[in-house]
Design an enzyme around this catalytic site. Sequence first.
Site, PDB file in Angstrom:
ATOM      1  N   GLY A   1       0.749  -1.262   0.000  1.00  0.00           N
ATOM      2  CA  GLY A   1       0.000   0.000   0.000  1.00  0.00           C
ATOM      3  C   GLY A   1       0.771   1.299   0.000  1.00  0.00           C
ATOM      4  N   CYS A   2       1.914   1.374  -0.668  1.00  0.00           N
ATOM      5  CA  CYS A   2       2.573   2.682  -0.705  1.00  0.00           C
ATOM      6  C   CYS A   2       2.795   3.125  -2.145  1.00  0.00           C
ATOM      7  CB  CYS A   2       3.872   2.654   0.052  1.00  0.00           C
ATOM      8  SG  CYS A   2       4.633   1.057   0.154  1.00  0.00           S
ATOM      9  N   GLU A   3       3.116   4.414  -2.299  1.00  0.00           N
ATOM     10  CA  GLU A   3       3.273   4.991  -3.629  1.00  0.00           C
ATOM     11  C   GLU A   3       4.473   4.412  -4.360  1.00  0.00           C
ATOM     12  OE1 GLU A   3       3.383   9.270  -3.561  1.00  0.00           O
ATOM     13  OE2 GLU A   3       1.219   9.316  -3.277  1.00  0.00           O
ATOM     14  N   SER A   4       5.552   4.236  -3.594  1.00  0.00           N
ATOM     15  CA  SER A   4       6.727   3.626  -4.189  1.00  0.00           C
ATOM     16  C   SER A   4       6.765   2.186  -3.695  1.00  0.00           C
ATOM     17  CB  SER A   4       7.973   4.369  -3.752  1.00  0.00           C
ATOM     18  OG  SER A   4       7.946   4.526  -2.356  1.00  0.00           O
TER      19      SER A   4
ATOM     20  N   THR B   1       1.738   6.174   2.861  1.00  0.00           N
ATOM     21  CA  THR B   1       2.141   6.444   1.480  1.00  0.00           C
ATOM     22  C   THR B   1       3.624   6.189   1.238  1.00  0.00           C
ATOM     23  OG1 THR B   1       1.686   8.680   2.216  1.00  0.00           O
ATOM     24  CG2 THR B   1       0.590   7.959   0.200  1.00  0.00           C
TER      25      THR B   1
END
Lengths: 146, 408
Positions: free
Chosen positions: A59-62, A128
């Site tokens: 569940g993170c952007e990167s 994030t």
Amino acid sequence: MSNDHLMNNFESTLSYAELLDLFEKAKGWEEKYRQIMLLGKQLKRPDGSLLIEANQVEGCESQVWMVIQKQENTLNIIAYSDSKIVRGLVGLLLIAIRELKLEEIAVFDAEAFFQTLKLESHLSPSRTNGLKSLIDHMIAAAKNEI
Amino acid sequence: MVSNEVLLEYQAQFPFLNQSIDKPIVYLDSAATTQKPKCVIDALNQHLLNFTANVHRGGHRLGREATAQFEAARIAVQGFINAKHAHEIIWTSGTTESINQLANILSGQIQPGDTIVTSILEHHANFVPWQQMAQRQNANFCVVPLDESQTTVCMKSFRQMLEKQPKIVALSHVSNALGTIHEIKTLCQLAKNAGAFVIVDGAQAIGHLPIDVQALGCDFYTFSGHKMYAPDGIGVLYGREDLLEALPPWQFGGEMVKRVSVEETTFNQLPYKFEAGTPNISAVIGLHTAIDFLTQFDQSQRLTHEQQLLHAMYDGLLEIDGICLLSPRENNVGVLSFTVEDEHHADIAMMLDQFDIAVRAGHHCAMPLMGALGTSGSTRASIGLYNTKEDIDYFIQSLNKTIRLLTV
Ligand SMILES: Cc1ncc(COP(=O)(O)O)c(C=O)c1O
């Protein structure tokens, strides 16, 4: 957790005290960022066999990967991200727990640590940037091993 | 160049711009959602203060007033997109709901083996509903690939897919990830000639381009209010009268029925047949105000302003080493997607945030497109009518600094 010890991929030898000192002296956010980026540079890309979905933090952007192993009375954490900033933040975290025993990691107050460094809010552990999950896993692993 | 007075006139309408004096934000994320002008904020307030009542229900004065304003908004939308009839305008919560509603009401038209066509450039909202429909109905799901420019649909492949006589063709007017304005009129006409139901996702077009659904010749056109300076939670599904008459409703409930007995239900006339339950009345009224807001300006002047900023930004980006622009310079509503060599899009956006610049980073809900372009994501800067040349200069300057900071 596997038993064979993996090579740690973090090459910085900075101590916790030295880190605090660096951030204390850093003038302005750009200098802090520079330090974070320098730390990130010392987090080397681990063996590709570790960069698999099973080791991914959700569940993170990167993308963030991590493997946690018990090593004597502490944890050996191999973590990596495709984001340079996140690599730097991981570096910060690894220094913070470098001198800690399992019992201390189990009650590690990440929020307090990041506050000590006086970082911008978006550089503190969040879902994030993946750091929040990483810290949760780390604490859970420490508790598990006590 | 748009005169300074005109620009000030645009800007004066947005309280957002004057709010945070110490730390003003350069907002380059209008493709995600636009800021709201004061008149829209006031209209919401006024409605809630003075005219709160349900529509088409009570016989009282407040209810009559609210209903009159609610229906006036429908007529405003009809005019804004040049629909033939006001009852061809169906209120929804947004583009996503519009398309999901369509995928449901068109279900009965699809037999196993039929073909559904969409493109690789679609937002997930105009991709997944059709993919899922195809799976449900055992239909073929055909995805038009990119052409050589890598910014729009491949016309040759599209023509080939039309030979299968698809039942449904669903395409975007403008790509949200790249900003490309597709040759939508030609695409619609080809698809209509092949006998398909033609659906256009206009979410990214509506805040910039003049829309004429009759000239486009599509059967359905959808958009969201929040991308055209209106509140969120309101969207439109335009459908051609004869089709809407013939298709079954999807959601059932209050106001969409004419008569209900234990044995059976007959449905209300258009547009109410497709509007079950209490609608988002205040947002409908806000949308009307947003249309008045947009139409008060000279349309070509507004577009020229946005295009000038787009070109300045494009040319500025070209000068930065290591930038790979995914968006086209021309036929673009004002969206620039790019990657930076050796840098993660999340890092770029995080660092720009430090400079108080709001951009979007990620896959932009267009993962199939990102896959086709061979990237996991990009940074996207998008323009609204309130942006200025100074915003663009500051963005380019800060992006240069960002890259320097990231490469210690
Ligand atoms: C092209 C396109 N289609 C659909 C959508 C979905 O719109 P909404 O989230 O308002 O339902 C968007 C929003 O980003 C879009 O840009």
